[in-house]
Enzyme design. Structure first.
Site, PDB file in Angstrom:
ATOM      1  N   LYS A  59      63.072  34.591 -40.687  1.00  0.00           N
ATOM      2  CA  LYS A  59      62.528  34.803 -39.343  1.00  0.00           C
ATOM      3  C   LYS A  59      62.717  33.513 -38.542  1.00  0.00           C
ATOM      4  O   LYS A  59      62.564  32.411 -39.088  1.00  0.00           O
ATOM      5  CB  LYS A  59      61.039  35.165 -39.456  1.00  0.00           C
ATOM      6  CG  LYS A  59      60.369  35.517 -38.125  1.00  0.00           C
ATOM      7  CD  LYS A  59      58.923  35.992 -38.336  1.00  0.00           C
ATOM      8  CE  LYS A  59      58.266  36.354 -37.012  1.00  0.00           C
ATOM      9  NZ  LYS A  59      56.875  36.855 -37.187  1.00  0.00           N
ATOM     10  N   SER A 134      55.350  41.235 -35.032  1.00  0.00           N
ATOM     11  CA  SER A 134      56.391  40.452 -34.412  1.00  0.00           C
ATOM     12  C   SER A 134      57.633  40.260 -35.269  1.00  0.00           C
ATOM     13  O   SER A 134      58.669  39.828 -34.763  1.00  0.00           O
ATOM     14  CB  SER A 134      55.833  39.073 -34.044  1.00  0.00           C
ATOM     15  OG  SER A 134      55.485  38.361 -35.216  1.00  0.00           O
ATOM     16  N   SER A 158      51.905  41.170 -38.396  1.00  0.00           N
ATOM     17  CA  SER A 158      53.329  41.075 -38.079  1.00  0.00           C
ATOM     18  C   SER A 158      54.297  41.228 -39.238  1.00  0.00           C
ATOM     19  O   SER A 158      55.505  41.277 -39.023  1.00  0.00           O
ATOM     20  CB  SER A 158      53.626  39.750 -37.393  1.00  0.00           C
ATOM     21  OG  SER A 158      53.283  39.836 -36.044  1.00  0.00           O
TER      22      SER A 158
HETATM   23  N1  GLN Z   1      50.460  41.916 -32.851  1.00  0.00           N
HETATM   24  C1  GLN Z   1      49.572  40.828 -33.040  1.00  0.00           C
HETATM   25  C2  GLN Z   1      49.668  39.895 -31.865  1.00  0.00           C
HETATM   26  O1  GLN Z   1      50.354  40.213 -30.974  1.00  0.00           O
HETATM   27  C3  GLN Z   1      49.871  40.122 -34.327  1.00  0.00           C
HETATM   28  C4  GLN Z   1      51.074  39.312 -34.255  1.00  0.00           C
HETATM   29  C5  GLN Z   1      51.373  38.583 -35.533  1.00  0.00           C
HETATM   30  O2  GLN Z   1      50.869  38.947 -36.613  1.00  0.00           O
HETATM   31  N2  GLN Z   1      52.138  37.504 -35.413  1.00  0.00           N
HETATM   32  O3  GLN Z   1      49.072  38.864 -31.823  1.00  0.00           O
END
Ligand code: GLN
Length: 453
Positions: A59, A134, A158
């Protein structure tokens, strides 16, 4: 096959197919082939580590020497880290080959991969739908066979939510199990690195090398890393599985619920016992998270100021203009929204009303889990309320988007490990089953996932 052959196979697929999916921000073919040929030499010499020569994708939140680390932001479009993240270094030591850096929501803020500066990622199961976020690029790359596995990070879901939407296994380990050093910080008390792979067995092999104690991360826990593959075939007889009633309420797609209920039957047939439990503060996890995560992100992202590294505006008039324009130009809308909310929640007049209150709620949420784990070993429920949704359908409504993580966020607030595995399809789109474990119970989670698969 040699590592060079396998690596070339994936590089060819990426070159041919990733125009469609957009799962990679950067590919590193020359570096990958050089690493693969070094791995082949290690393999020929004998005694090479289990993962030697296996290509994976990272990532784009993990720092990699000599290769751009953008976090999918214009702010870091020109950033080349001078050091490797600890997990990148761990994999290099094992002879793992890096195929490239995967797309993501900007600074890992999102649930759909629509906030990336490099454009959205398409879900390989349904290209009109999001892959989740994400870590959407990591998930799409693995789902489309553009990498056998990928690293990812999970602050509120995410890893698990994209795993659910792309039909993969995704594990977020216990907070402190995997080093955060060199993983660009979003919300430091919630962030944890983990893995997206096809199976729990692959995740176990990969976690063996990803997990380590790291003195460079003050929240890393000095605790032996077990061999996660050793217990994959243990019997589930007598495993006590808790099913929280709060995870089956309003908002859950009925067909998703039916698949999760069918999975419960599978676990019963494998010898587990099923127990109805309650996590009474579940409905407070999204509101608490959306105070704590933005608060921490507003502090973490203050280092991106146009002075030290990253985007700098043209011809600044003075220092203030430099800060303001560099940040206004460098950050996207969702990141700006989080910084504003977080700075507000931390400001002197509102700290007690929001931040301090959210921390107290966090404590209650954690206590729910501590109480539940007195009588069960694993907690089971859906990963996401419904399958992958269409592009644009939630991006105009932040609250609808935030509710995507309603079942995953509490795990991060509590610091517990969680995992998602595929458990069926709704409208030809994958559905994820979530398993949450007690602190450092990754081996048990992977065992339960492997037996299901
Ligand atoms: N969807 C959540 C956010 O927007 C979690 C994102 C994540 O786990 N990095 O913060």
């Amino acid at each position: 096959f040699s590592s060079v052959e396998v690596t070339q196979h994936y590089l060819d697929r990426i070159a041919r197919l990733d125009k469609t999916y957009n799962s990679y921000i950067t590919t590193t073919p020359a570096l990958a082939l050089a690493q693969a040929s070094a791995a082949d030499k290690r393999l020929a010499a004998g005694n090479a580590p289990a993962l030697c020569g296996v290509p994976i994708a990272h990532k784009d939140i993990f720092c990699t020497i000599g290769v751009r680390t953008s976090c999918a932001s214009k702010m870091l479009d020109n950033f080349i880290a001078p050091y490797n993240a600890t997990i990148v270094e761990n994999y290099l030591d094992s002879g793992v080959v890096m195929l490239g850096k995967t797309n993501m929501d900007e600074f890992a803020m999102g649930s759909s991969n629509e906030t990336s500066y490099y454009g959205p990622v398409k879900n390989p199961w349904a290209t009109d739908c999001v892959p989740g976020g994400s870590s959407g690029g990591s998930a799409a790359a693995v789902a489309a066979h553009l990498a056998p596995a990928a690293t990812a990070s999970d602050t509120g879901g995410s890893i698990r939510q994209p795993a659910a939407h792309c039909g993969l296994t995704g594990i977020k380990p216990t907070y402190g199990r995997v080093s955060r050093w060199g993983m660009i910080a979003f919300a430091s008390s919630l962030d944890q690195a983990g893995i997206l792979s096809r199976t729990a067995e692959d995740a176990a092999i990969l976690l063996n090398d990803m997990a380590s104690y790291d003195t460079k991360d003050s929240t890393s826990v000095d605790r032996e890393v077990p061999d996660y593959t050793a217990t994959l075939n243990d019997s589930l007889k007598g495993l006590r599985i808790g099913v929280p009633k709060e995870y089956f309420g309003e908002g859950l797609n009925p067909q998703t619920a039916a698949h999760v209920e069918a999975a419960i039957k599978v676990y019963e047939s494998l010898g587990a016992t099923i127990h109805s439990i309650s996590l009474p503060h579940t409905n407070l996890s999204v509101p608490a998270y959306y105070v704590i995560a933005p608060a921490e992100c507003s502090a973490n992202l203050s280092r991106m100021d146009g002075v030290r590294y990253g985007h700098r505006c043209e011809n600044p008039k003075d220092l203030n203009d430099l800060y303001m324009r560099s940040r206004s130009e460098g950050f996207g809308d969702e990141v700006k929204r989080r910084i504003l909310v977080g700075a507000y929640a931390l400001s002197a007049g509102y700290y007690d009303a929001y931040y301090s209150k959210a921390q107290k709620v966090r404590r209650l949420i954690k206590q729910d889990f501590v109480d539940a784990f007195q009588s069960v070993d694993v907690i089971l429920g859906p990963t996401s309320p419904s399958p992958a949704f269409q592009f644009g359908s939630k991006s105009k409504d932040p609250v609808a988007m935030y509710l995507e993580d309603i079942y995953t966020i509490a795990t991060n607030l509590a610091g517990l490990p969680g995992l998602s595995i595929p458990c069926g399809f709704v409208d030809s789109k994958p559905v994820g089953l979530q398993l949450i474990g007690n602190f450092f119970a990754e081996a048990q989670l992977l065992n339960a996932a492997h037996q299901f698969q």
